[in-house]
Design a protein around this motif. Structure first.
Motif, PDB file in Angstrom:
ATOM      1  N   GLY A 221       0.779  -1.217   0.000  1.00 34.67           N
ATOM      2  CA  GLY A 221       0.000   0.000   0.000  1.00 34.67           C
ATOM      3  C   GLY A 221       0.816   1.275   0.000  1.00 34.67           C
ATOM      4  N   SER A 222       2.117   1.162   0.141  1.00 30.67           N
ATOM      5  CA  SER A 222       2.959   2.358   0.137  1.00 30.67           C
ATOM      6  C   SER A 222       3.298   2.757  -1.297  1.00 30.67           C
ATOM      7  N   PRO A 223       3.706   4.010  -1.509  1.00 33.25           N
ATOM      8  CA  PRO A 223       4.086   4.439  -2.860  1.00 33.25           C
ATOM      9  C   PRO A 223       5.496   3.997  -3.214  1.00 33.25           C
ATOM     10  N   LEU A 224       5.799   4.094  -4.497  1.00 29.76           N
ATOM     11  CA  LEU A 224       7.116   3.693  -4.993  1.00 29.76           C
ATOM     12  C   LEU A 224       7.624   4.713  -5.998  1.00 29.76           C
ATOM     13  N   SER A 225       8.910   4.978  -5.937  1.00 27.05           N
ATOM     14  CA  SER A 225       9.543   5.798  -6.958  1.00 27.05           C
ATOM     15  C   SER A 225      10.973   5.302  -7.157  1.00 27.05           C
ATOM     16  N   LEU A 226      11.236   4.775  -8.337  1.00 28.89           N
ATOM     17  CA  LEU A 226      12.579   4.331  -8.709  1.00 28.89           C
ATOM     18  C   LEU A 226      13.069   5.239  -9.833  1.00 28.89           C
ATOM     19  N   GLU A 227      14.320   5.647  -9.723  1.00 23.12           N
ATOM     20  CA  GLU A 227      14.853   6.587 -10.697  1.00 23.12           C
ATOM     21  C   GLU A 227      16.042   6.004 -11.451  1.00 23.12           C
ATOM     22  N   CYS A 228      16.128   6.395 -12.697  1.00 26.04           N
ATOM     23  CA  CYS A 228      17.204   5.926 -13.564  1.00 26.04           C
ATOM     24  C   CYS A 228      17.682   7.109 -14.395  1.00 26.04           C
ATOM     25  N   THR A 229      18.991   7.271 -14.473  1.00 29.44           N
ATOM     26  CA  THR A 229      19.532   8.343 -15.314  1.00 29.44           C
ATOM     27  C   THR A 229      20.659   7.791 -16.180  1.00 29.44           C
TER      28      THR A 229
ATOM     29  N   ASN B 125      19.065  11.574 -26.235  1.00 31.43           N
ATOM     30  CA  ASN B 125      17.898  10.946 -26.854  1.00 31.43           C
ATOM     31  C   ASN B 125      17.973   9.421 -26.877  1.00 31.43           C
ATOM     32  N   PRO B 126      18.293   8.805 -25.750  1.00 35.87           N
ATOM     33  CA  PRO B 126      18.329   7.334 -25.735  1.00 35.87           C
ATOM     34  C   PRO B 126      16.919   6.760 -25.674  1.00 35.87           C
ATOM     35  N   ASN B 127      16.770   5.526 -26.119  1.00 36.05           N
ATOM     36  CA  ASN B 127      15.573   4.760 -25.793  1.00 36.05           C
ATOM     37  C   ASN B 127      15.753   4.257 -24.362  1.00 36.05           C
ATOM     38  N   LEU B 128      14.712   4.350 -23.563  1.00 32.29           N
ATOM     39  CA  LEU B 128      14.795   3.929 -22.162  1.00 32.29           C
ATOM     40  C   LEU B 128      13.745   2.876 -21.870  1.00 32.29           C
ATOM     41  N   TYR B 129      14.103   1.958 -20.989  1.00 31.78           N
ATOM     42  CA  TYR B 129      13.235   0.819 -20.711  1.00 31.78           C
ATOM     43  C   TYR B 129      13.207   0.537 -19.217  1.00 31.78           C
ATOM     44  N   TRP B 130      12.076   0.006 -18.742  1.00 27.32           N
ATOM     45  CA  TRP B 130      11.969  -0.593 -17.413  1.00 27.32           C
ATOM     46  C   TRP B 130      11.595  -2.062 -17.595  1.00 27.32           C
ATOM     47  N   TYR B 131      12.408  -2.933 -17.017  1.00 28.83           N
ATOM     48  CA  TYR B 131      12.139  -4.359 -17.012  1.00 28.83           C
ATOM     49  C   TYR B 131      11.963  -4.824 -15.570  1.00 28.83           C
TER      50      TYR B 131
ATOM     51  N   ASN C 239      -0.359  -1.843 -11.749  1.00 29.05           N
ATOM     52  CA  ASN C 239      -0.525  -0.631 -10.957  1.00 29.05           C
ATOM     53  C   ASN C 239       0.752   0.203 -10.952  1.00 29.05           C
ATOM     54  N   LEU C 240       1.619  -0.008 -11.930  1.00 30.14           N
ATOM     55  CA  LEU C 240       2.829   0.783 -12.053  1.00 30.14           C
ATOM     56  C   LEU C 240       2.664   1.800 -13.170  1.00 30.14           C
ATOM     57  N   SER C 241       3.433   2.867 -13.097  1.00 29.91           N
ATOM     58  CA  SER C 241       3.451   3.867 -14.156  1.00 29.91           C
ATOM     59  C   SER C 241       4.881   4.330 -14.359  1.00 29.91           C
ATOM     60  N   ALA C 242       5.142   4.949 -15.491  1.00 32.03           N
ATOM     61  CA  ALA C 242       6.481   5.447 -15.776  1.00 32.03           C
ATOM     62  C   ALA C 242       6.374   6.863 -16.315  1.00 32.03           C
ATOM     63  N   SER C 243       7.443   7.615 -16.095  1.00 30.57           N
ATOM     64  CA  SER C 243       7.488   8.970 -16.626  1.00 30.57           C
ATOM     65  C   SER C 243       8.898   9.278 -17.082  1.00 30.57           C
TER      66      SER C 243
ATOM     67  N   SER D 197       7.007   4.398 -11.050  1.00 33.70           N
ATOM     68  CA  SER D 197       6.247   4.785  -9.862  1.00 33.70           C
ATOM     69  C   SER D 197       5.061   3.867  -9.627  1.00 33.70           C
ATOM     70  N   SER D 198       4.609   3.898  -8.389  1.00 32.36           N
ATOM     71  CA  SER D 198       3.363   3.249  -8.033  1.00 32.36           C
ATOM     72  C   SER D 198       2.725   4.049  -6.905  1.00 32.36           C
ATOM     73  N   LYS D 199       1.424   4.156  -6.913  1.00 31.47           N
ATOM     74  CA  LYS D 199       0.727   4.852  -5.825  1.00 31.47           C
ATOM     75  C   LYS D 199       0.532   3.938  -4.633  1.00 31.47           C
ATOM     76  N   LYS D 200       0.272   2.652  -4.910  1.00 29.16           N
ATOM     77  CA  LYS D 200       0.048   1.683  -3.844  1.00 29.16           C
ATOM     78  C   LYS D 200       0.638   0.347  -4.253  1.00 29.16           C
ATOM     79  N   LEU D 201       1.692  -0.072  -3.572  1.00 31.12           N
ATOM     80  CA  LEU D 201       2.354  -1.313  -3.916  1.00 31.12           C
ATOM     81  C   LEU D 201       1.545  -2.535  -3.498  1.00 31.12           C
ATOM     82  N   LEU D 202       1.664  -3.586  -4.315  1.00 33.90           N
ATOM     83  CA  LEU D 202       1.068  -4.888  -4.015  1.00 33.90           C
ATOM     84  C   LEU D 202       2.191  -5.869  -3.724  1.00 33.90           C
ATOM     85  N   LEU D 203       1.851  -6.963  -3.044  1.00 34.43           N
ATOM     86  CA  LEU D 203       2.854  -7.997  -2.785  1.00 34.43           C
ATOM     87  C   LEU D 203       3.468  -8.503  -4.092  1.00 34.43           C
ATOM     88  N   SER D 204       2.637  -8.598  -5.117  1.00 31.38           N
ATOM     89  CA  SER D 204       3.088  -9.126  -6.406  1.00 31.38           C
ATOM     90  C   SER D 204       4.040  -8.181  -7.130  1.00 31.38           C
ATOM     91  N   ASP D 205       4.237  -6.982  -6.606  1.00 27.92           N
ATOM     92  CA  ASP D 205       5.183  -6.049  -7.224  1.00 27.92           C
ATOM     93  C   ASP D 205       6.625  -6.333  -6.836  1.00 27.92           C
TER      94      ASP D 205
END
Lengths: 115, 112
Positions: free
Chosen positions: A16-24, A30-36, A63-67, A77-85
């Motif tokens: 239920g907590s939020p999540l924010s992971l950052e990558c630079t 102008n790279p292509n960027l990915y989250w796996y 329930n994840l999003s990216a920006s 990011s996620s607003k509310k984490l699940l166990l399956s995350d």
């Protein structure tokens, strides 16, 4: 030379907590960027990819999003984490239009445990 | 959707023995890439194959792309303890930058 930074390396978050992971990415533009995401003992599942600022393509409904607020910054990011995350989250980049030649360069990953 | 199957899931070998992992796609691929992930680490790009029937070598590693561009293999000759890790193939359909599908990998352990 190009480098990719991803943090944090490990993270333990309650359900239920939020999540924010950052990558630079440094040293390229102008790279292509990915989250796996990688589940234990499994392959890599593509979550999101981006070919430019503000351009996000989602591969898996969840329930994840990216920006991508800046050219070389990618946030998961996620607003509310699940166990399956829980899992190993990897950011990657590739050269625009030449991903088929050079492959993906992965960050060192974030091990997320949702408790 | 596209599926990429990789076998075997695990392989245990004695140091000096050969090792092969196989990758099969349900659809024809535009290219296939191979990655190595050391225990606790992240995947590292090894090579890409593009042409039908292509064979590439990197020291003791030999990579092949099938004639129909639906399968591939990685063969390691005379394994060493430094070869331990999980080897992934990733297949791409078309030229879409985000469409590589990874296999589940083959985890190699080498007994000295």
């Amino acid at each position: 030379s190009q480098t990719i930074h991803q943090w944090p390396a490990t993270l333990v978050q309650p359900v239920g907590s939020p999540l924010s992971l950052e990558c630079t990415v440094e040293g390229t533009s102008n790279p292509n960027l990915y989250w796996y995401r990688q589940a234990a003992g499994r392959g890599l599942q593509l979550l999101f990819y981006s070919v430019g600022i503000g351009q996000i393509s989602s591969e898996v409904p969840q329930n994840l999003s990216a920006s991508r607020p800046q050219d070389r910054q990618f946030i998961l990011s996620s607003k509310k984490l699940l166990l399956s995350d829980s899992g190993f989250y990897l950011c990657a980049w590739s050269r625009t239009g030449t991903a088929t030649i050079y492959g993906y360069t992965f960050g060192s990953g974030t091990r997320l445990t949702v408790v | 959707g596209q599926q990429v199957m990789q076998i075997p899931q695990y392989q245990h070998v004695q140091e000096g023995e050969d090792f092969t992992t196989y990758c099969n796609s349900s659809t024809t691929l535009s290219n296939i890439q191979w990655y190595k992930q050391r225990p606790g680490g992240h995947p590292v790009f090894l090579i890409q194959l593009v042409k039908s029937g292509e064979v590439k070598k990197q020291k003791r590693l030999t990579f092949q792309f099938g004639e129909a561009k639906k399968n591939s293999s990685l063969h390691i000759t005379a394994t060493q303890t430094t070869d331990v890790g999980t080897y992934f193939c990733a297949g791409r359909v078309g030229t879409n930058a985000g469409k590589s599908t990874f296999g589940d990998g083959t985890t190699l352990t080498v007994k000295p």
